[in-house]
Design a protein around this motif. Structure first.
Motif, short mmCIF file in Angstrom:
data_model
loop_
_atom_site.label_atom_id
_atom_site.label_comp_id
_atom_site.label_asym_id
_atom_site.label_seq_id
_atom_site.Cartn_x
_atom_site.Cartn_y
_atom_site.Cartn_z
N UNK A 31 -14.65 -2.87 -1.07
CA UNK A 31 -14.38 -1.47 -0.76
C UNK A 31 -13.67 -1.36 0.59
N UNK A 32 -12.62 -0.53 0.69
CA UNK A 32 -11.83 -0.44 1.93
C UNK A 32 -12.48 0.44 2.98
N UNK A 33 -13.60 0.00 3.54
CA UNK A 33 -14.38 0.83 4.46
C UNK A 33 -13.85 0.77 5.89
N UNK A 34 -12.98 -0.19 6.20
CA UNK A 34 -12.54 -0.36 7.59
C UNK A 34 -11.25 0.40 7.91
N UNK A 35 -10.60 1.01 6.91
CA UNK A 35 -9.38 1.75 7.20
C UNK A 35 -8.32 1.52 6.14
N UNK A 36 -7.07 1.80 6.49
CA UNK A 36 -5.96 1.62 5.56
C UNK A 36 -4.76 1.02 6.29
N UNK A 37 -3.95 0.29 5.54
CA UNK A 37 -2.73 -0.27 6.10
C UNK A 37 -1.61 0.76 5.94
N UNK A 38 -0.94 1.06 7.06
CA UNK A 38 0.16 2.01 7.05
C UNK A 38 1.42 1.32 7.58
N UNK A 39 2.57 1.97 7.38
CA UNK A 39 3.84 1.39 7.80
C UNK A 39 4.61 0.89 6.59
N UNK A 40 5.67 0.14 6.84
CA UNK A 40 6.52 -0.33 5.75
C UNK A 40 7.21 -1.64 6.15
N UNK A 43 13.52 -1.95 6.53
CA UNK A 43 14.23 -1.91 7.81
C UNK A 43 14.18 -0.51 8.42
N UNK A 44 13.88 -0.46 9.70
CA UNK A 44 13.86 0.81 10.41
C UNK A 44 12.54 1.54 10.37
N UNK A 45 11.60 1.06 9.55
CA UNK A 45 10.30 1.72 9.44
C UNK A 45 9.30 1.16 10.43
N UNK A 46 8.16 1.81 10.52
CA UNK A 46 7.08 1.37 11.39
C UNK A 46 6.46 0.09 10.82
N UNK A 47 6.27 -0.92 11.66
CA UNK A 47 5.71 -2.19 11.20
C UNK A 47 4.31 -1.97 10.63
N UNK A 48 4.00 -2.60 9.50
CA UNK A 48 2.67 -2.42 8.91
C UNK A 48 1.54 -2.78 9.87
N UNK A 49 0.51 -1.95 9.89
CA UNK A 49 -0.66 -2.17 10.74
C UNK A 49 -1.82 -1.39 10.15
N UNK A 50 -3.03 -1.69 10.61
CA UNK A 50 -4.18 -0.98 10.10
C UNK A 50 -4.41 0.30 10.88
N UNK A 51 -4.73 1.36 10.16
CA UNK A 51 -5.21 2.61 10.74
C UNK A 51 -6.72 2.62 10.53
N UNK A 52 -7.50 2.29 11.57
CA UNK A 52 -8.94 2.08 11.36
C UNK A 52 -9.67 3.37 10.96
N UNK A 53 -10.67 3.21 10.12
CA UNK A 53 -11.60 4.29 9.85
C UNK A 53 -12.55 4.41 11.04
N UNK A 54 -13.47 5.35 10.97
CA UNK A 54 -14.46 5.47 12.04
C UNK A 54 -15.26 4.17 12.16
N UNK A 55 -15.64 3.60 11.01
CA UNK A 55 -16.37 2.33 11.04
C UNK A 55 -15.49 1.22 11.58
N UNK A 56 -14.24 1.17 11.13
CA UNK A 56 -13.33 0.13 11.61
C UNK A 56 -13.15 0.18 13.11
N UNK A 57 -13.02 1.38 13.67
CA UNK A 57 -12.88 1.51 15.12
C UNK A 57 -14.13 1.07 15.84
N UNK A 58 -15.30 1.37 15.24
CA UNK A 58 -16.57 0.94 15.83
C UNK A 58 -16.69 -0.58 15.84
#
Length: 340
Positions: A31-40, A43-58
């Motif tokens: 289950x993806x409880x730690x967040x989601x991967x955003x970006x693309x 070319x020219x897009x934001x490099x993929x990285x995790x957007x942490x959930x509240x739990x992921x940030x903790x």
């Protein structure tokens, strides 16, 4: 215990003494409880990285620092948080106190993250403190002991690129097909990559012995002419098929990966459900130019030498190179469509 959490414990190794480890811990049920991967990856897009959930940030802000707080002998050198699992490079700087070892450290960390998860759920849902609290993580964890030269840097880069690989799979799903059982010419393989390379009409076996007439093959005229023939064929769109074992085979394989030429790589290492190739082969998969095949270990003959194993893998590349348009190729009971 799931396949993703098969342990790699080294028998006889003392996990309490100084050492460096890559540790992977997986959420039960993925289950993806730690967040989601955003970006693309485009070319020219934001490099993929995790957007942490509240739990992921903790986990990043509180739970990971607790490892060094409670075990001062231990440092966490790198963390890669993914939606449903996490990787850490952990360094034991001094021998741990009696009764303590890496497993105890990771177990305590897992317990802390699980408590943070339960508390978060209780806050959001108003659940009772006595409500059932199933484990957040799958049983146990996976570890790699980082001892060889360059191994640490390879793992650091692998973890940095993890969100990029994740997004590649999402944006180009057809080029990251996985099959745990694909039968080709009566031999069972596991596979990863672009399956339709098997149906390309022109395939060339890449096979070079280490020595030709007592001379290293890379120093012979035969190598010069044959390597040029193979490169020209690949540049024209044909598929190269190799096990990449000898020095010359490795050169052709690496050239194909660097230039994103079509390649089928038959490797000795098994492909499990969660196996992933290293960066160069991953990028080739995203480009649609690579298929990795691995014969089932239980089907392999009992080799008496590495030389026999070398010849066996090269015999498989010969069979794959000769696959015709009408050759039956079954993937987990389904037939790979002709064409593509």
């Amino acid at each position: 215990m799931s396949e993703s959490c098969q342990t790699r414990r080294m028998y006889g190794h003392n996990y309490a003494v100084p050492g460096t480890y890559e540790v992977t811990i997986v959420v039960a049920g993925r289950f993806p409880v730690f967040g989601e991967i955003v970006g693309t990856t485009k070319t020219g897009g934001e490099r993929p990285h995790i957007k942490p959930s509240v739990l992921g940030q903790a986990v990043l802000d509180s739970e990971v620092p607790k490892i060094h707080h409670y075990y001062p002998e231990v440092d966490v050198w790198q963390v890669c948080l993914m939606p449903d699992h996490l990787h850490m490079i952990v360094r034991i700087n001094q021998t741990l106190s009696k009764g303590k070892h890496l497993g105890i450290v990771i177990g305590a960390f897992n317990g802390g993250v699980s408590r943070a998860w339960w508390e978060l759920k209780a806050t959001v849902s108003g659940a009772s403190a006595t409500e059932s609290r199933p484990p957040l993580f799958e049983p146990n964890y996976n570890d790699h002991i980082l001892m060889r030269d360059g191994q640490l840097e390879n793992w650091k880069r692998y973890l940095r690129d993890n969100p990029l690989r994740y997004m590649m799979r999402r944006e180009y799903p057809d080029l990251f097909q996985r099959a745990l059982c694909i039968t080709i010419g009566g031999t069972r393989y596991s596979a990863f990559g672009n399956m339709f390379l098997l149906r390309q009409p022109e395939k060339h076996q890449v096979m070079f012995h280490r020595y030709t007439d007592g001379i290293p093959t890379e120093n012979t005229e035969y190598w010069q002419t044959e390597s040029q023939r193979l490169i020209m064929a690949a540049l024209s769109g044909d598929v190269l098929v190799t096990s990449g074992i000898s020095e010359c085979e490795k050169r052709i394989k690496n050239m194909a990966l660097e230039r994103h030429l079509r390649l089928i790589h038959v490797q000795a290492e098994p492909i499990s459900r969660y196996w992933k190739p290293e960066r160069s082969r991953y990028e080739a998969c995203a480009h649609g130019s690579l298929l990795v095949l691995a014969p089932w270990p239980e089907d392999l003959p009992n080799f008496t030498s590495a030389y026999e194993h070398f010849h066996y893998l090269n015999s498989l590349t010969g069979t794959i190179s000769s696959i015709g348009h009408a050759t039956a190729v079954a993937i987990q009971g389904l037939r790979l469509a002709h064409g593509g």
